[in-house]
Structure formats: structure tokens, C-alpha cells
Scaffold this motif. Sequence first.
Motif, PDB file in Angstrom:
ATOM      1  N   GLN A  39       1.204  -1.383  -0.418  1.00  0.00           N
ATOM      2  CA  GLN A  39       0.137   0.167  -0.038  1.00  0.00           C
ATOM      3  C   GLN A  39       0.711   1.485  -0.049  1.00  0.00           C
ATOM      4  OE1 GLN A  39      -2.847  -1.677   2.869  1.00  0.00           O
ATOM      5  NE2 GLN A  39      -3.822  -0.252   1.946  1.00  0.00           N
ATOM      6  N   ALA A  40       2.013   1.272  -0.556  1.00  0.00           N
ATOM      7  CA  ALA A  40       3.085   2.040  -0.672  1.00  0.00           C
ATOM      8  C   ALA A  40       3.485   3.062   1.215  1.00  0.00           C
ATOM      9  CB  ALA A  40       2.292   3.277  -1.802  1.00  0.00           C
ATOM     10  N   TRP A  41       3.475   2.254   2.476  1.00  0.00           N
ATOM     11  CA  TRP A  41       3.436   3.029   3.367  1.00  0.00           C
ATOM     12  C   TRP A  41       4.677   1.866   3.550  1.00  0.00           C
ATOM     13  CZ3 TRP A  41      -0.681   4.105   7.122  1.00  0.00           C
ATOM     14  CH2 TRP A  41      -1.465   5.144   7.152  1.00  0.00           C
ATOM     15  N   SER A  42       5.827   2.376   4.560  1.00  0.00           N
ATOM     16  CA  SER A  42       7.329   2.040   5.282  1.00  0.00           C
ATOM     17  C   SER A  42       6.444   1.251   6.144  1.00  0.00           C
ATOM     18  CB  SER A  42       8.000   2.663   5.374  1.00  0.00           C
ATOM     19  OG  SER A  42       7.879   3.758   6.525  1.00  0.00           O
ATOM     20  N   ALA A 321      -1.743   3.696  -0.417  1.00  0.00           N
ATOM     21  CA  ALA A 321      -2.866   2.826  -2.038  1.00  0.00           C
ATOM     22  C   ALA A 321      -3.220   1.780  -1.378  1.00  0.00           C
ATOM     23  CB  ALA A 321      -0.793   2.232  -2.441  1.00  0.00           C
ATOM     24  N   PRO A 322      -4.412   1.996  -2.073  1.00  0.00           N
ATOM     25  CA  PRO A 322      -5.653   1.164  -1.740  1.00  0.00           C
ATOM     26  C   PRO A 322      -4.906  -0.556  -2.300  1.00  0.00           C
ATOM     27  CG  PRO A 322      -6.321   2.275  -3.616  1.00  0.00           C
ATOM     28  CD  PRO A 322      -5.121   2.882  -3.635  1.00  0.00           C
ATOM     29  N   PRO A 323      -5.490  -1.412  -0.957  1.00  0.00           N
ATOM     30  CA  PRO A 323      -4.765  -2.276  -2.055  1.00  0.00           C
ATOM     31  C   PRO A 323      -5.817  -3.439  -2.276  1.00  0.00           C
ATOM     32  CG  PRO A 323      -6.910  -2.810   0.330  1.00  0.00           C
ATOM     33  CD  PRO A 323      -6.481  -1.294  -0.654  1.00  0.00           C
ATOM     34  N   SER A 324      -4.024  -4.127  -2.824  1.00  0.00           N
ATOM     35  CA  SER A 324      -4.382  -4.973  -4.300  1.00  0.00           C
ATOM     36  C   SER A 324      -5.014  -6.304  -3.876  1.00  0.00           C
ATOM     37  CB  SER A 324      -3.199  -5.077  -4.925  1.00  0.00           C
ATOM     38  OG  SER A 324      -3.161  -3.969  -5.591  1.00  0.00           O
ATOM     39  N   TRP A 325      -5.383  -7.366  -4.571  1.00  0.00           N
ATOM     40  CA  TRP A 325      -5.984  -8.918  -3.702  1.00  0.00           C
ATOM     41  C   TRP A 325      -5.071  -9.872  -3.809  1.00  0.00           C
ATOM     42  CZ3 TRP A 325     -10.664 -10.963  -2.591  1.00  0.00           C
ATOM     43  CH2 TRP A 325     -10.972 -12.612  -2.714  1.00  0.00           C
ATOM     44  N   PRO A 326      -4.413 -10.375  -2.516  1.00  0.00           N
ATOM     45  CA  PRO A 326      -3.379 -10.614  -3.107  1.00  0.00           C
ATOM     46  C   PRO A 326      -4.244 -12.695  -3.325  1.00  0.00           C
ATOM     47  CG  PRO A 326      -4.635 -10.967  -0.500  1.00  0.00           C
ATOM     48  CD  PRO A 326      -5.239  -9.944  -1.299  1.00  0.00           C
ATOM     49  N   GLU A 327      -3.606 -13.069  -4.329  1.00  0.00           N
ATOM     50  CA  GLU A 327      -3.460 -13.868  -4.993  1.00  0.00           C
ATOM     51  C   GLU A 327      -3.045 -15.431  -4.495  1.00  0.00           C
ATOM     52  OE1 GLU A 327      -4.702 -13.324  -9.432  1.00  0.00           O
ATOM     53  OE2 GLU A 327      -2.851 -12.362  -9.060  1.00  0.00           O
ATOM     54  N   ARG A 466     -14.476   2.424  -6.300  1.00  0.00           N
ATOM     55  CA  ARG A 466     -14.134   1.070  -5.502  1.00  0.00           C
ATOM     56  C   ARG A 466     -13.019   0.496  -5.449  1.00  0.00           C
ATOM     57  NH1 ARG A 466     -17.419   1.072  -2.521  1.00  0.00           N
ATOM     58  NH2 ARG A 466     -16.509   2.856  -2.266  1.00  0.00           N
ATOM     59  N   ASP A 467     -11.602   0.775  -6.035  1.00  0.00           N
ATOM     60  CA  ASP A 467     -10.632   0.421  -5.943  1.00  0.00           C
ATOM     61  C   ASP A 467     -10.027  -0.012  -4.256  1.00  0.00           C
ATOM     62  OD1 ASP A 467      -8.647   1.174  -8.118  1.00  0.00           O
ATOM     63  OD2 ASP A 467     -10.097   3.119  -8.037  1.00  0.00           O
ATOM     64  N   GLY A 468      -9.611  -1.033  -4.718  1.00  0.00           N
ATOM     65  CA  GLY A 468      -9.642  -1.628  -3.229  1.00  0.00           C
ATOM     66  C   GLY A 468     -11.323  -2.405  -1.862  1.00  0.00           C
ATOM     67  N   GLU A 567      -5.641  -1.961 -10.019  1.00  0.00           N
ATOM     68  CA  GLU A 567      -5.285  -3.285 -10.994  1.00  0.00           C
ATOM     69  C   GLU A 567      -3.540  -3.168 -11.180  1.00  0.00           C
ATOM     70  OE1 GLU A 567      -6.580  -2.342 -14.740  1.00  0.00           O
ATOM     71  OE2 GLU A 567      -7.980  -3.542 -13.904  1.00  0.00           O
ATOM     72  N   GLU A 568      -2.629  -2.275 -10.508  1.00  0.00           N
ATOM     73  CA  GLU A 568      -1.440  -1.961 -10.016  1.00  0.00           C
ATOM     74  C   GLU A 568      -1.093  -2.002  -8.512  1.00  0.00           C
ATOM     75  OE1 GLU A 568       1.786   1.308 -10.685  1.00  0.00           O
ATOM     76  OE2 GLU A 568       0.007   1.299 -11.716  1.00  0.00           O
ATOM     77  N   PRO A 569      -0.903  -2.837  -8.013  1.00  0.00           N
ATOM     78  CA  PRO A 569      -0.229  -2.652  -6.616  1.00  0.00           C
ATOM     79  C   PRO A 569       0.212  -1.738  -6.234  1.00  0.00           C
ATOM     80  CG  PRO A 569       0.073  -5.199  -7.628  1.00  0.00           C
ATOM     81  CD  PRO A 569      -0.179  -3.932  -8.433  1.00  0.00           C
TER      82      PRO A 569
END
Length: 587
Positions: A39-42, A321-327, A466-468, A567-569
Motif C-alpha cells: 500500500q506504498a507505506w513503509s 495506496a488501495p490494497p490489491s487482492w493477494p492471490e 471502488r478500488d480496494g 490493477e496495479e499494486p
Amino acid sequence: MKIGRAVHGLLAGVAALALISMPTFAQQAPAPPVVFLNQAWSQDDRDWYYHFSQGSAVLSYDIFLNLEVADGQELFRSDANSERYGLITQPPGSPYNPDGLPIGIGKTTVATPIGDWPAGDYAGPTCALCHETRLNYKGKQVRIDGAPANMFDFQAYIQALNAALRATLTDTAKFDRLAARLGAASPEAKVRLRERFERQAALTYEYATRTSATLWPWGPARMDALTMINNRMTANLPGIPENTSTGIAPVKPPFLWNAPQGLWTQWAAILQDPLARNFGETMGVYMPMNLHAKTPADGLFESNAHIPELRRVENQLERLAPPSWPEDVFGKIDREKAKSGKALFVEHCASCHNAWPYRWTEPNKYGKRFVLVGLTPQSYVGTDHTQAEAVRPFGITGQLSNYLPPQLRGKDVVPMAALKENIGRAVLETAVAKLKLTPAELLDLNGYRELPQPPIPDRVYKAAPRDGVWATPPFLHNGAVPNLYEMLVPASERSKKFCVGREFDPIKVGLDTTCGPGQFVLDTSLLGNSNAGHSFQDGPRGNGTIGPLFTDEQRWALVEYLKSIPEEPGRVTPFGGPPETSPPQKP
């Protein structure tokens, strides 16, 4: 520079009229592995966000660390007790959390006495208490920064805290054990401790018996934040109990990514200025304020505002950043199905919810653009209507009458919205004035918004991108729909009652509603819990119908698409607009 307009917030410290049965969940032992998403955080960003001080003060820090639960000798702050109420526990080790408190609770310092709060160190909530999610699945825990606290039962937790305080006041042995832990051995030291304890216990008791008296419990992930803030600002702290409203409109906390970039925030689209939004939240959750002194010279409108910290958290949220689905945890996304779902979303949903790369406002006078969010009338979308009706329409001004704007000054009764707005503005402007900021610093503090903001839209619900969203169950503004699949069926076919589980359902994308011992049952027939509206069904649009009756194949395609965005993590929405936007003007 004028600071903010109507000061509302996301959250409020909540409790209930009396102790009622509350869910008790077994703690997870050993702790499951934690999966962090990009999510672009440290890690330092996370650690600070989890425990920074926003100025809220519930109990003296030493008392909170050593207080026992009401019905035993277990410490209230223990991991086991924190887990019972859905908090995310953390081991000690972070420089921001040396005592291993759960996420969302930190230490704040009151430098000088303010109202009922003597100077000292206190434990208090921060943003992450209600804006941090964990999704449990097959022995793993996926952590989502900035998402609604889907397991935390705020109301039950404050009830339990009140019970623990009352039990310690009445049980001599329990109080003596607390005194021993704090080193209060002499009779004089114990008297001083009891006096301090009684003063602080009275504030939480007021929450439990007046501020948030409710008809029935709200359950995990929900609270009537706006009513709680209103009660604290217009009734509790000014000492005007007649202004108390009943919390009938529980909502789930919104997710925070893209909030700084959005044109409006809050479910009801009531704020644009981030300082007003974040400061309003702290006013609701235990920030010390003096609202009962007679004049500003006597301390009226003084507060424990930690404004630099609120600006820092806003800066961090601008790059969340909004979270991307962890496949690798929840399973592969069917990309072909998601492609079909995207076409359906663009046709039926994007006009309100927007879609990447988003539609933006025109640049304002500072050169900043903001993401357009849908403002859908409640009468059209048809979702629960109680949020606009929870707070009583008029308020008694009491000793605050002389400090209202000229058109309201001297009146005994004024519109409640105006009373709350002007109290909040006075507290905020008092705090900001002490910082002696330059015009450029003030502009940054207000998020480059043009003030005063436009009039608040009447009875609308905000529809953000609706991202995330897959990571934010339960759904609707009041959390009355357990999964995304049920958001796409006719409202009449949704679950009328369901258990609020602690396991994630990656198929329907939401909470596992399988009932187990002690789980909270959400009954959508109760006031404030409606799951009507936002319905896809045959018939004309409006009155709750927003789209056509989908086939089951179309529903699953839409679910798959919602799983696939962003669509982009790690993709962060640029604050102020896309790069081609002209640079901001100097103030």
C-alpha cells in the motif's frame, strides 16, 4: 485565514445506556502469520500510524496499563481482553508502542490542565482504532492499512471499560491491587489515586449512561459517529444534557485511501477540508476540551489539539495506496471474467463510483484538482435513512450563547447544526492560532481547499471509487450487507439476519456469516440497520433501484472485477490531480 466550515468527524467515543450482553470471542493462539500488502507505506509509516497521539485522552496512562477487567484480575489492556472486542494486538518493540498496546491506542500528553483533565500522560484512541482491518483466512491474517476495523466492537469495548472502572471503585480489593501496581502504598497516596480515578471514571460513565444510550447494540465495525461527536460537543462537555440525541444511525468507518484526493468525505458528503474532518474526529473521541468555562479568558475553547500530528497523518494518507487482492492467500483472479465485469461496471456503476484514472474537478485557484465522487440522493439510492434524522434539530446554547456569530448571539435555542459548527470552529481556531502559522502553512493544513466550502448537499450518500473495496466488509454505509455478491442482487433477496464473523469469505467477498458461539447477529429489521436500497432489479430507476436485474453470471463477473482493482499494486492516486495539472499558485 478562516479555518474550516462545519466541523464533523468520522468517529466518536461510544458506549450504551446499560451493560448489555456482548460477544466474547476466543483469542487466536498462537498468533497467525501477518500478511502485509503493498500500500506504498513503509513499516515505520505503519508503526507510527498505529499509535501516534492525536490528542485524545481516556484514562491516565498508568491507570490504563494496570486496570483490571470488571469480573476478574486479568488486565483490561491484555492481549486476551483486547481480542475479545476485536482489537488487533501488537507485541512491544516499536518505538511508538513500547508497552505493546493494541493498534489504535497510544499515549498522549496533556501539557497543561484543560477542563476536567489535569496535566499528565494518558492513553487514548487514534485513527487506526477504527481504520485498520485484518482479514483472517485459513490461519493467516491479512492486514489492510486504512480500512474499516471490521472486527472491533467500539461500543462493547467502552461498555466494558466503564464496567471495569465501576468495579474498581466499589471493590476494595480490586482498588488496592491497582494501588499496589502503581506504588501508591501510603494512605495519602491511595486517597490521591482514588480522587484521580473517580474524576476519570466519571467521564467514561457519562459516555455509558448518556452520550450513547442506544435501543440495541450496534455490534462490530459500526458506531453512530456523528451523533456521538454532537453529544460530546453540545451536551456532555458544555454540561447541557438536554442537547443529547439518541444514536440511531450506526455506520461503519469509511476506508481512508483516496480520501484526501476526493472532493467530499464522510458518508453523507459533509466535509471537504481535511483539517476540519480530522479535528472533528478527535473532538468525538476523547480529546480534552474546555466547553464549560464562562469566557475564553477562563479557558473556554481550550483543547489538547495535536494539529501537527493530524497534518502528518493526512500527509501519509495522501500516499496510501488501495490494497490489491493477494492471490497467493485468497486465490487467483479470473482475468477474463474480471474483464467482463469491468465492462458492466463502466456501464452501470462508474457514473457514480468513478473508475481509474478517475474523473477530476477543474483546478481550483491553488491549481489543485480533486477526484469527483458521486453524490446520490438518499431518496434515489434508497439505503438506510436514519443518518439524517439522528441528531435533534435544535440545541440549547447555555453559557456558549455569547460566543456564537452575531445572528445567533444571545439566543437560548438555535439550530443544532449551527451550534455544533460554531463550537467546533471556535475550538479549532483557538488551537490553530497558537501555532502562529504562515498563510502558506495554513493553506497546506487545509489541504489546498477553497474555504469556506460549498453548502453541504442535502441528504445524499457519497459514492467513492471502488478500488480496494473488496477489503472493506461488511458493505453499505451501515455495514448491513455481508458481502459483495449480495450487493448485486435485489435488496429483497439479501440476508435479513447474519452473523458478523471473523473469517474472510473470498468467494462472495465479505465476512463468513456462519454462526458460532458468542458471535454478534446483525438484524436488518431494526432501526438504523436497514439493508434496503442500492438494488439491482427490474423496474424504473429510483426509490432504491439503481440498476438492472443482473444474471448470476454478470454478478460473479462484477465480483471478480471488484477483486481485481486496483490493477496495479501500490498505485497511489496523485494528490492535487494528474501530473499534467498546472502547479499550485502561491497564496
